[in-house]
Design an enzyme around this catalytic site. Structure first.
Site, PDB file in Angstrom:
ATOM      1  N   PRO A 164     -79.449  98.565-118.193  1.00 34.67           N
ATOM      2  CA  PRO A 164     -80.066  98.046-119.417  1.00 34.67           C
ATOM      3  C   PRO A 164     -81.341  97.293-119.061  1.00 34.67           C
ATOM      4  CG  PRO A 164     -78.123  96.753-118.821  1.00 34.67           C
ATOM      5  CD  PRO A 164     -78.150  97.945-117.914  1.00 34.67           C
ATOM      6  N   ASP A 165     -82.322  97.349-119.942  1.00 31.38           N
ATOM      7  CA  ASP A 165     -83.574  96.629-119.709  1.00 31.38           C
ATOM      8  C   ASP A 165     -83.463  95.260-120.378  1.00 31.38           C
ATOM      9  OD1 ASP A 165     -86.217  95.637-119.794  1.00 31.38           O
ATOM     10  OD2 ASP A 165     -86.970  97.677-119.495  1.00 31.38           O
ATOM     11  N   ILE A 166     -83.339  94.238-119.562  1.00 28.61           N
ATOM     12  CA  ILE A 166     -83.094  92.883-120.081  1.00 28.61           C
ATOM     13  C   ILE A 166     -84.301  92.369-120.851  1.00 28.61           C
ATOM     14  CG2 ILE A 166     -82.550  90.499-119.395  1.00 28.61           C
ATOM     15  CD1 ILE A 166     -81.202  91.852-116.848  1.00 28.61           C
ATOM     16  N   ASP A 210     -83.437  99.105-111.409  1.00 34.18           N
ATOM     17  CA  ASP A 210     -83.558 100.012-112.560  1.00 34.18           C
ATOM     18  C   ASP A 210     -82.322 100.882-112.737  1.00 34.18           C
ATOM     19  OD1 ASP A 210     -86.104  99.244-113.451  1.00 34.18           O
ATOM     20  OD2 ASP A 210     -87.035 100.335-111.798  1.00 34.18           O
ATOM     21  N   LYS A 234     -92.438  97.100-123.442  1.00 31.58           N
ATOM     22  CA  LYS A 234     -91.324  96.142-123.342  1.00 31.58           C
ATOM     23  C   LYS A 234     -91.187  95.331-124.627  1.00 31.58           C
ATOM     24  CE  LYS A 234     -90.330  96.635-118.822  1.00 31.58           C
ATOM     25  NZ  LYS A 234     -89.035  96.800-118.207  1.00 31.58           N
ATOM     26  N   ASN A 286     -83.216  95.064-103.699  1.00 35.64           N
ATOM     27  CA  ASN A 286     -84.665  95.134-103.463  1.00 35.64           C
ATOM     28  C   ASN A 286     -85.120  93.872-102.746  1.00 35.64           C
ATOM     29  OD1 ASN A 286     -85.512  93.100-105.525  1.00 35.64           O
ATOM     30  ND2 ASN A 286     -84.495  94.581-106.877  1.00 35.64           N
ATOM     31  N   LYS A 309     -97.334  98.167-120.219  1.00 34.81           N
ATOM     32  CA  LYS A 309     -95.948  97.683-120.033  1.00 34.81           C
ATOM     33  C   LYS A 309     -95.642  96.565-121.027  1.00 34.81           C
ATOM     34  CE  LYS A 309     -93.946  98.045-115.848  1.00 34.81           C
ATOM     35  NZ  LYS A 309     -93.651  97.766-114.454  1.00 34.81           N
ATOM     36  N   LYS A 312     -64.171 101.971 -99.396  1.00 33.70           N
ATOM     37  CA  LYS A 312     -65.386 102.209 -98.606  1.00 33.70           C
ATOM     38  C   LYS A 312     -65.569 103.715 -98.381  1.00 33.70           C
ATOM     39  CE  LYS A 312     -67.578 101.285 -94.224  1.00 33.70           C
ATOM     40  NZ  LYS A 312     -67.364 100.971 -92.830  1.00 33.70           N
ATOM     41  N   PHE A 363     -92.605  90.039-116.168  1.00 30.87           N
ATOM     42  CA  PHE A 363     -93.397  90.229-114.961  1.00 30.87           C
ATOM     43  C   PHE A 363     -93.587  91.723-114.765  1.00 30.87           C
ATOM     44  CE2 PHE A 363     -94.228  86.517-112.189  1.00 30.87           C
ATOM     45  CZ  PHE A 363     -93.824  85.526-113.063  1.00 30.87           C
TER      46      PHE A 363
HETATM   47  N1  CTP Z   1     -86.827  94.147-116.249  1.00 28.63           N
HETATM   48  C1  CTP Z   1     -85.635  93.836-116.885  1.00 28.63           C
HETATM   49  N2  CTP Z   1     -84.597  94.691-116.821  1.00 28.63           N
HETATM   50  C2  CTP Z   1     -84.697  95.844-116.155  1.00 28.63           C
HETATM   51  C3  CTP Z   1     -85.902  96.193-115.501  1.00 28.63           C
HETATM   52  C4  CTP Z   1     -86.947  95.314-115.561  1.00 28.63           C
HETATM   53  O1  CTP Z   1     -85.549  92.768-117.481  1.00 28.63           O
HETATM   54  N3  CTP Z   1     -83.659  96.656-116.118  1.00 28.63           N
HETATM   55  C5  CTP Z   1     -87.953  93.240-116.399  1.00 28.63           C
HETATM   56  C6  CTP Z   1     -88.358  92.511-115.130  1.00 28.63           C
HETATM   57  O2  CTP Z   1     -87.668  91.274-115.028  1.00 28.63           O
HETATM   58  C7  CTP Z   1     -89.851  92.302-115.370  1.00 28.63           C
HETATM   59  C8  CTP Z   1     -90.247  93.495-116.205  1.00 28.63           C
HETATM   60  O3  CTP Z   1     -89.057  94.005-116.764  1.00 28.63           O
HETATM   61  O4  CTP Z   1     -90.076  91.158-116.168  1.00 28.63           O
HETATM   62  C9  CTP Z   1     -90.950  94.592-115.494  1.00 28.63           C
HETATM   63  O5  CTP Z   1     -90.243  94.962-114.344  1.00 28.63           O
HETATM   64  P1  CTP Z   1     -90.825  96.116-113.422  1.00 28.63           P
HETATM   65  O6  CTP Z   1     -89.867  96.328-112.290  1.00 28.63           O
HETATM   66  O7  CTP Z   1     -92.263  95.848-113.100  1.00 28.63           O
HETATM   67  O8  CTP Z   1     -90.858  97.325-114.396  1.00 28.63           O
HETATM   68  P2  CTP Z   1     -89.775  98.331-114.816  1.00 28.63           P
HETATM   69  O9  CTP Z   1     -89.367  98.115-116.199  1.00 28.63           O
HETATM   70  O10 CTP Z   1     -88.661  98.366-113.806  1.00 28.63           O
HETATM   71  O11 CTP Z   1     -90.610  99.669-114.787  1.00 28.63           O
HETATM   72  P3  CTP Z   1     -91.116 100.544-113.545  1.00 28.63           P
HETATM   73  O12 CTP Z   1     -90.226 100.163-112.375  1.00 28.63           O
HETATM   74  O13 CTP Z   1     -90.938 101.916-113.994  1.00 28.63           O
HETATM   75  O14 CTP Z   1     -92.548 100.128-113.331  1.00 28.63           O
END
Ligand code: CTP
Length: 403
Positions: free
Chosen positions: A303-305, A277, A341, A209, A337, A287, A323
């Site tokens: 995983p969502d950190i 995500d 979270k 990204n 959010k 390749k 963030f």
């Molecule tokens: N984050 C994380 N791990 C992930 C996805 C997001 O730690 N796998 C954290 C980001 O570092 C940020 C927060 O979650 O602090 C929100 O990230 P954002 O991209 O705005 O939200 P998402 O959880 O990805 O949700 P969405 O894209 O559906 O809005």
């Protein structure tokens, strides 16, 4: 007091250069170590000998002096300083700073630094009001350079107006204000995630990204400056590793999570990374070749950190800040959010095309806490970092208790 603070004073060639001598004396009275770089034209206004005598150090001046480079290269000059300040800052040096020109030692150090930079402009009122100076100043402020003054008054050239350099006492006060929070987070540990993650598709391609890592890196620097023992876990970025911070480089979301867990326990966690995500369910080990068909990728959620770090338990940091990168209805999207979270605060920003947030130097954020939301003005990412970290320090050590 400025005990043990290392100030790199860059003196450019303006009529107010003589005031530097008083500034050096006052800084040293406060306990600061002052090292000076003089531009060639500054030496027309103050002698290197008087600057050396007052600073008690060698004076640096010529980029191409082999002795200077041997003893103290331009990179070391900025690395060894806690703060760089340009006094006086002529229209010429401000223009060179704004354009990234590095044609002498002073401007090379300014281009090479990742430290806080202040500048005290000094010039004729017409030069100060010139469109070029106005846009250079705008550019410098956006990049987080703190501009002190100038004052209005009678000028050496006989004119009256804005452009007179602020007095040394005021410059000293700004330097003291900059360092006043130092040490407020001593004894605490902090963890910051920054940058994008790269999720491999095959040995050549990956999903990524637009995150630059600028905001997360600035937050890690600011935490370290206030004395926190800081670990920065960063995805691939073009940002330099900040000084006084332990930096762990990772590529994928899963590596970032593992590095975060490894850095626990910590008192503060700030998740500024734009974590991908999804990852490709099965990375190809060769390749992928074109074969005329329409390829499709199967994706698995990462995983969502932030959510993992926010989970209740003994290892939960005392303050977890996330963030929220949103497009449109930023606050409405970010408030829930924070709850989903499980973090304490969310810093929400608009990353819609045209805002310049991703990759740019400026940011306009909303801080969402358990008590509501507040919108901060547009600032440089460094200023957002400083303000956020000051708020973190206030939260963990309320000002009254900090004395
Ligand atoms: N984050 C994380 N791990 C992930 C996805 C997001 O730690 N796998 C954290 C980001 O570092 C940020 C927060 O979650 O602090 C929100 O990230 P954002 O991209 O705005 O939200 P998402 O959880 O990805 O949700 P969405 O894209 O559906 O809005």
């Amino acid at each position: 007091m400025l005990q043990n603070k290392r100030i790199l004073l860059i003196i450019s060639g303006g009529i107010a250069a003589y005031k530097c001598l008083e500034l050096i004396r006052r800084l040293r009275e406060q306990g600061a170590a002052v090292r000076c770089v003089l531009t060639k034209s500054a030496t027309e206004f103050v002698t290197p000998l008087s600057v050396a005598a007052l600073s008690g150090d060698k004076v640096y001046g010529d980029l191409f002096s082999l002795t200077d480079e041997h003893e103290m290269g331009h990179i070391h000059l900025s690395r060894d300083a806690d703060l760089l300040i340009v006094v006086p800052a002529t229209a010429n040096i401000l223009a060179r700073m704004a354009q990234g020109i590095a044609d002498d030692l002073a401007t090379t150090v300014l281009l090479a630094t990742d430290k806080k930079v202040m500048a005290a402009p000094s010039m004729n009122v017409r030069m100060w009001e010139h469109d070029s100076t106005v846009s250079n100043l705008e550019n410098l402020r956006r990049r987080g350079i703190e501009i002190l003054g100038p004052d209005s008054g009678d000028m050496a050239c006989g004119e009256f107006g804005e452009g007179r350099m602020v007095e040394p006492a005021e410059i000293l006060a700004a330097i003291q204000a900059h360092f006043k929070d130092d040490g407020r987070l001593s004894g605490l540990r902090a963890l910051v995630t920054s940058g994008p993650t790269h999720e491999p598709i095959d040995p050549v391609r990956y999903i990524a990204n637009r995150s630059s890592g600028k905001q997360g890196h600035a937050i890690a620097s600011a935490l370290a400056r206030l004395g926190a023992d800081t670990t920065l876990i960063t995805g691939p970025t073009r940002e330099h590793d900040p000084s006084k911070v332990e930096v762990v480089h990772v590529e994928t979301a899963r590596e970032m999570l593992a590095a975060c867990e490894n850095a626990l326990p910590t008192d503060i966690a700030v998740c500024a990374a734009a974590v991908s995500d999804w990852r490709v369910t099965q990375e190809a080990d060769q390749k992928i070749k074109k074969d005329g068909s329409e390829p499709s990728l199967s994706l698995t959620e990462n995983p969502d950190i932030l959510r993992t770090l926010s989970q209740p338990g003994n290892d939960r940091p005392r303050l977890v800040v996330g963030f929220a990168a949103e497009t449109g209805d930023v606050i409405e999207k970010a408030v829930p959010k924070r709850k989903t979270k499980g973090c304490d605060w969310i810093v929400a920003n608009d990353v819609s095309p045209g805002t310049g947030t991703f990759g740019g130097d400026a940011n306009q954020v909303h801080l969402i806490t358990e008590t509501g939301s507040e919108s901060w003005p547009q600032m440089s990412k460094q200023e957002v970092a400083d303000m956020l970290v000051r708020r973190i320090a206030d939260h963990l050590h309320p000002p009254a208790a900090a004395e």
